[in-house]
Design an enzyme around this catalytic site. Structure first.
Site, PDB file in Angstrom:
ATOM      1  N   GLU A   1       7.370  -1.245   1.749  1.00  0.00           N
ATOM      2  CA  GLU A   1       6.353  -1.454   1.993  1.00  0.00           C
ATOM      3  C   GLU A   1       5.120  -1.297   3.581  1.00  0.00           C
ATOM      4  O   GLU A   1       4.418  -1.299   3.237  1.00  0.00           O
ATOM      5  CB  GLU A   1       6.152  -2.528   1.893  1.00  0.00           C
ATOM      6  CG  GLU A   1       5.178  -4.011   1.430  1.00  0.00           C
ATOM      7  CD  GLU A   1       4.340  -4.275   3.240  1.00  0.00           C
ATOM      8  OE1 GLU A   1       3.243  -4.618   2.454  1.00  0.00           O
ATOM      9  OE2 GLU A   1       4.483  -4.136   4.023  1.00  0.00           O
TER      10      GLU A   1
ATOM     11  N   ASP B 262       6.907 -11.394   9.587  1.00  0.00           N
ATOM     12  CA  ASP B 262       6.432  -9.906   8.477  1.00  0.00           C
ATOM     13  C   ASP B 262       7.899  -9.341   7.826  1.00  0.00           C
ATOM     14  O   ASP B 262       8.124  -8.434   8.469  1.00  0.00           O
ATOM     15  CB  ASP B 262       5.561  -9.523   9.220  1.00  0.00           C
ATOM     16  CG  ASP B 262       5.211  -8.139   8.213  1.00  0.00           C
ATOM     17  OD1 ASP B 262       5.576  -8.396   6.504  1.00  0.00           O
ATOM     18  OD2 ASP B 262       4.091  -7.582   8.223  1.00  0.00           O
TER      19      ASP B 262
ATOM     20  N   GLU C  94       4.218 -12.546   0.856  1.00  0.00           N
ATOM     21  CA  GLU C  94       3.941 -12.253   2.651  1.00  0.00           C
ATOM     22  C   GLU C  94       3.443 -13.173   3.576  1.00  0.00           C
ATOM     23  O   GLU C  94       3.048 -14.223   3.227  1.00  0.00           O
ATOM     24  CB  GLU C  94       2.550 -11.634   2.128  1.00  0.00           C
ATOM     25  CG  GLU C  94       3.344  -9.508   1.870  1.00  0.00           C
ATOM     26  CD  GLU C  94       4.013  -8.948   2.738  1.00  0.00           C
ATOM     27  OE1 GLU C  94       3.732  -9.448   4.305  1.00  0.00           O
ATOM     28  OE2 GLU C  94       3.251  -7.625   2.493  1.00  0.00           O
TER      29      GLU C  94
ATOM     30  N   HIS D 255       3.938  -7.597  13.371  1.00  0.00           N
ATOM     31  CA  HIS D 255       4.236  -6.299  14.326  1.00  0.00           C
ATOM     32  C   HIS D 255       4.169  -6.487  15.578  1.00  0.00           C
ATOM     33  O   HIS D 255       3.930  -6.305  16.712  1.00  0.00           O
ATOM     34  CB  HIS D 255       3.333  -5.242  13.543  1.00  0.00           C
ATOM     35  CG  HIS D 255       3.183  -5.291  11.831  1.00  0.00           C
ATOM     36  ND1 HIS D 255       2.252  -4.591  11.830  1.00  0.00           N
ATOM     37  CD2 HIS D 255       3.837  -6.242  11.295  1.00  0.00           C
ATOM     38  CE1 HIS D 255       3.080  -4.286  10.375  1.00  0.00           C
ATOM     39  NE2 HIS D 255       3.791  -5.257   9.671  1.00  0.00           N
TER      40      HIS D 255
ATOM     41  N   HIS E  85       9.723  -7.639   1.243  1.00  0.00           N
ATOM     42  CA  HIS E  85      10.068  -6.712   0.996  1.00  0.00           C
ATOM     43  C   HIS E  85      10.843  -6.777   2.305  1.00  0.00           C
ATOM     44  O   HIS E  85      11.221  -7.644   2.781  1.00  0.00           O
ATOM     45  CB  HIS E  85       8.685  -5.142   1.440  1.00  0.00           C
ATOM     46  CG  HIS E  85       8.144  -5.894   2.411  1.00  0.00           C
ATOM     47  ND1 HIS E  85       8.738  -5.776   4.047  1.00  0.00           N
ATOM     48  CD2 HIS E  85       7.136  -6.916   3.165  1.00  0.00           C
ATOM     49  CE1 HIS E  85       7.707  -6.039   5.206  1.00  0.00           C
ATOM     50  NE2 HIS E  85       6.301  -6.676   4.518  1.00  0.00           N
TER      51      HIS E  85
ATOM     52  N   ASP F 103      12.234  -3.890   4.255  1.00  0.00           N
ATOM     53  CA  ASP F 103      11.847  -3.044   5.152  1.00  0.00           C
ATOM     54  C   ASP F 103      10.945  -3.972   6.728  1.00  0.00           C
ATOM     55  O   ASP F 103       9.739  -4.984   6.208  1.00  0.00           O
ATOM     56  CB  ASP F 103      11.057  -1.621   5.249  1.00  0.00           C
ATOM     57  CG  ASP F 103       9.728  -1.707   4.915  1.00  0.00           C
ATOM     58  OD1 ASP F 103       9.550  -3.206   3.821  1.00  0.00           O
ATOM     59  OD2 ASP F 103       8.913  -1.103   4.973  1.00  0.00           O
TER      60      ASP F 103
END
Length: 390
Positions: free
Chosen positions: A138, A104, A164, A354, A71, A73
């Site tokens: 995602e 990520d 991932e 994150h 992904h 984003d």
């Protein structure tokens, strides 16, 4: 391609602020990398303005097709002053590249893109085709993967690898599903000195709250890898001021499902509860869902799972574990396609996804490219051997 060129591609991706949007900027950059190769089929598939998925297909169309997915984003950086390294700077310090999405999952995305570019650059003959599925959204609901699946881009896959950040020492073959739901309670406002003239939306919402916990608790089966069904009410709001009967209240809840309980079972239970409560005088509850995803059952003995473990063991010189994931991934959407295939998750990452000062070890990033470049031809060989046995 030199190691430095591979690192620069990742740095460029980090510079692009694709925070829950603007993925077209990433798609355009990746498409420009493939543009020099006329044999690469490049397609942008829109989801919304400024939010294009990217599909790139290379190799032999007469053979089986392997999907490589990531992904585009990233989540928000939060308070940027809390970062030691600028979140979109792509700075390298002591062998680590820092930035939002470094783990990520722009390192995984870059690694699968470079794998395909190197096959093109080197003229590597492939026994099948490779399809890049670079998705939007995602982090907020897998709706890019849903768009591509609905458009048929996964209908001919023989296997899918999602890059991932599992770490290269883990092959994820099964994952929890997700149900995010909201319940809105509508009442009638009145002065709190005259409650008989109103309908208290909070009271009615609490009827649902008090009933839904025991309802979900009856689902006691556990998955040997994923555990049990999880249900948490995480947000509640309601009312306007302290001396008014509230006319509005709402809650939001997050569920993590397991293969033993398909999402439809949960929908049926929630909707039946809402219907029952709405039969009571004055109760008006409305239920809605936000991008629910099914759990991925998987098979630890599936050929692709075992092959990825073997290749990772050999290339990375470690013992690779076959595991499940508590989080959802794009595979839940892609598995709705017409084809019957195994989806796995394996990619470079750190435990900083994150978080402030998110990073990737450059050695892990470069090793991931070597892993994918070994796995792809091995997958096609495995499919060929299986066909011969049949």
């Amino acid at each position: 391609m030199t190691p430095q060129q591979k690192i620069e591609i990742l740095q460029t991706l980090i510079h692009i602020k694709s925070v829950n949007a603007h993925e077209t900027d990433v798609a355009d950059y990746l498409a420009s990398l493939f543009a020099p190769y006329p044999q690469a089929q490049i397609e942008k598939v829109p989801f919304a303005p400024g939010r294009d998925n990217l599909v790139v297909t290379i190799g032999n169309p007469a053979g089986p097709q392997l999907g490589l997915s990531g992904h585009m984003d990233v989540v928000a950086a939060g308070d940027e002053t809390a970062w030691t390294h600028p979140p979109f700077g792509g700075e390298i310090v002591d062998g680590r590249l820092f930035g939002r999405g470094a783990s990520d999952m722009k390192s995984g995305l870059a690694a699968i893109v470079i794998t395909m570019l190197e096959f093109l650059e080197q003229g590597t003959p492939l026994a099948g085709s490779l399809r890049l599925l670079a998705t939007v959204g995602e982090e907020t609901g897998e709706y890019g993967a849903a768009t591509l699946t609905d458009a048929g881009y996964a209908d001919h896959l023989a296997g899918l690898i999602i890059a991932e950040p599992s770490g290269l020492d883990q092959v994820v073959y099964t994952a929890r599903g997700v149900i995010d739901y909201k319940v809105v309670s509508t009442g009638v406002a009145s002065h709190s000195a005259q409650p008989e003239n109103g309908v208290n939306a909070i009271d009615n919402l609490m009827e649902f709250y008090n009933a839904v916990g025991p309802l979900m608790a009856k689902y006691t089966k556990t998955d040997p890898v994923l555990g049990g069904l999880l249900h948490n009410v995480d947000l509640i709001s309601g009312g306007e001021q302290v001396n008014s009967i509230p006319a509005h209240a709402e809650l939001m809840a997050n569920m993590r499902t397991i293969p033993a309980y398909p999402n439809q079972i949960i929908y049926d239970e929630l909707e039946a509860l809402i219907d029952r409560l709405n039969q009571e005088p004055g109760v008006q509850l409305e239920l809605s869902y936000s991008y629910p995803e099914e759990a991925i059952p998987g098979d630890p003995q599936a050929p692709l799972v075992q092959l990825a473990k073997q290749i990772s063991d050999d290339v990375c010189q470690h013992e690779t574990q076959i595991v499940g994931s508590g989080g959802a991934n794009d595979g839940a959407e892609f598995l709705r396609a017409k084809a019957d295939f195994t989806s796995i998750e394996i990619g470079p990452g750190s435990d900083t996804s994150h978080q402030v000062d998110e990073y990737i070890e450059l050695d892990d990033y470069l090793q991931a490219i070597a892993f994918y470049e070994t796995l792809v031809p091995a997958f096609f060989a495995q499919i060929g051997q299986s066909s011969k046995r049949q």
